[in-house]
Design a protein around this motif. Structure first.
Motif, mmCIF file in Angstrom:
data_model
loop_
_atom_site.group_PDB
_atom_site.id
_atom_site.type_symbol
_atom_site.label_atom_id
_atom_site.label_comp_id
_atom_site.label_asym_id
_atom_site.label_seq_id
_atom_site.Cartn_x
_atom_site.Cartn_y
_atom_site.Cartn_z
ATOM 1 N N LEU A 296 -16.652 2.073 -5.261
ATOM 2 C CA LEU A 296 -15.970 1.341 -4.207
ATOM 3 C C LEU A 296 -16.796 0.100 -3.888
ATOM 4 C CD1 LEU A 296 -13.538 1.486 -2.301
ATOM 5 C CD2 LEU A 296 -14.988 2.718 -0.688
ATOM 6 N N THR A 297 -16.220 -1.081 -4.058
ATOM 7 C CA THR A 297 -16.967 -2.319 -3.820
ATOM 8 C C THR A 297 -16.412 -3.149 -2.669
ATOM 9 O OG1 THR A 297 -15.668 -3.503 -5.473
ATOM 10 C CG2 THR A 297 -17.741 -2.497 -6.215
ATOM 11 N N LEU B 77 -32.291 -2.904 4.390
ATOM 12 C CA LEU B 77 -30.913 -3.319 4.199
ATOM 13 C C LEU B 77 -30.731 -4.746 4.701
ATOM 14 C CD1 LEU B 77 -28.111 -2.041 3.335
ATOM 15 C CD2 LEU B 77 -27.695 -1.811 5.795
ATOM 16 N N VAL B 78 -29.923 -5.515 3.965
ATOM 17 C CA VAL B 78 -29.565 -6.874 4.381
ATOM 18 C C VAL B 78 -28.048 -6.953 4.436
ATOM 19 C CG1 VAL B 78 -29.658 -9.328 3.804
ATOM 20 C CG2 VAL B 78 -31.643 -7.878 3.340
ATOM 21 N N LEU B 79 -27.536 -7.356 5.606
ATOM 22 C CA LEU B 79 -26.105 -7.538 5.812
ATOM 23 C C LEU B 79 -25.828 -9.000 6.121
ATOM 24 C CD1 LEU B 79 -25.425 -4.571 8.270
ATOM 25 C CD2 LEU B 79 -25.058 -4.590 5.824
ATOM 26 N N TYR B 80 -24.880 -9.589 5.419
ATOM 27 C CA TYR B 80 -24.420 -10.941 5.727
ATOM 28 C C TYR B 80 -23.160 -10.814 6.573
ATOM 29 C CZ TYR B 80 -27.173 -13.193 1.915
ATOM 30 O OH TYR B 80 -28.149 -13.681 1.090
ATOM 31 N N ASP C 245 -26.034 -1.205 -5.187
ATOM 32 C CA ASP C 245 -25.734 0.230 -5.175
ATOM 33 C C ASP C 245 -25.743 0.766 -3.744
ATOM 34 O OD1 ASP C 245 -25.456 0.310 -7.922
ATOM 35 O OD2 ASP C 245 -27.505 1.028 -8.271
ATOM 36 N N GLU C 246 -26.686 0.305 -2.940
ATOM 37 C CA GLU C 246 -26.753 0.761 -1.548
ATOM 38 C C GLU C 246 -25.510 0.322 -0.786
ATOM 39 O OE1 GLU C 246 -28.128 2.592 1.968
ATOM 40 O OE2 GLU C 246 -28.388 2.947 -0.160
ATOM 41 N N GLY C 247 -25.051 -0.887 -1.017
ATOM 42 C CA GLY C 247 -23.815 -1.355 -0.398
ATOM 43 C C GLY C 247 -22.633 -0.489 -0.792
#
Length: 160
Positions: free
Chosen positions: A5-6, A33-36, A146-148
């Motif tokens: 799932l992407t 973790l980095v979130l934009y 992969d973590e995303g």
């Protein structure tokens, strides 16, 4: 071949649903973790961040770091950095503030307006695009690591 799932899209009716999505994210993420967070002014980036940061245990207000560029939240063995790069004139300014020191094994970084820091910030694990849809918001989460993908799978399973 296993399907990953992407991308997941949400249609949110109001601020409460945006905060709730942030709370849901908080339940399935871990450091590093980095979130934009991308989208027009007023699209709900800081509202989503508020839900996420409070969901991780912060008690109190979560303000937009528009003028300070970054607002840190120390939570147990975790540090959440909430960046707002809207007023950044040149990505090189991030080098002067020691941007590389903000990304470590025990950090979660929420970066609003990431395009303004191009070349100076790490790639995202999850990119979140927030758009107006009349009076509602459409929020699309795109996994880039992969973590995303793991996070999206968890959220997708919670939606069922």
């Amino acid at each position: 071949m296993i399907s990953r799932l992407t991308s997941v899209t949400f249609h949110l009716k109001n601020e409460n649903e945006t905060v709730a999505l942030g709370l849901t994210l908080a339940n399935v993420i871990s450091a590093p973790l980095v979130l934009y967070l991308s989208g027009d002014l007023g699209a709900g980036k800081t509202t989503l961040s508020r839900g996420l940061i409070q969901g991780l245990g912060h008690k109190g207000a979560v303000k937009s770091p528009t003028y300070a560029l970054v607002e840190p939240y120390e939570l147990n063995n975790l540090v959440v950095y909430h960046f707002d790069l809207y007023r950044l004139l040149d990505p090189e300014e991030l080098e002067f503030m020691g941007i590389r020191d903000y990304f470590g094994d025990n950090t979660i970084s929420l970066i609003e307006w990431p395009d303004r820091g191009f070349g100076m910030i790490p790639d995202a694990d999850l990119s979140i695009l927030m758009q107006y849809d009349g009076l509602e918001r459409t929020i699309t989460l795109n996994a880039t690591t992969d973590e995303g993908c793991r996070i999206l799978s968890c959220i997708h399973n919670e939606k069922k």
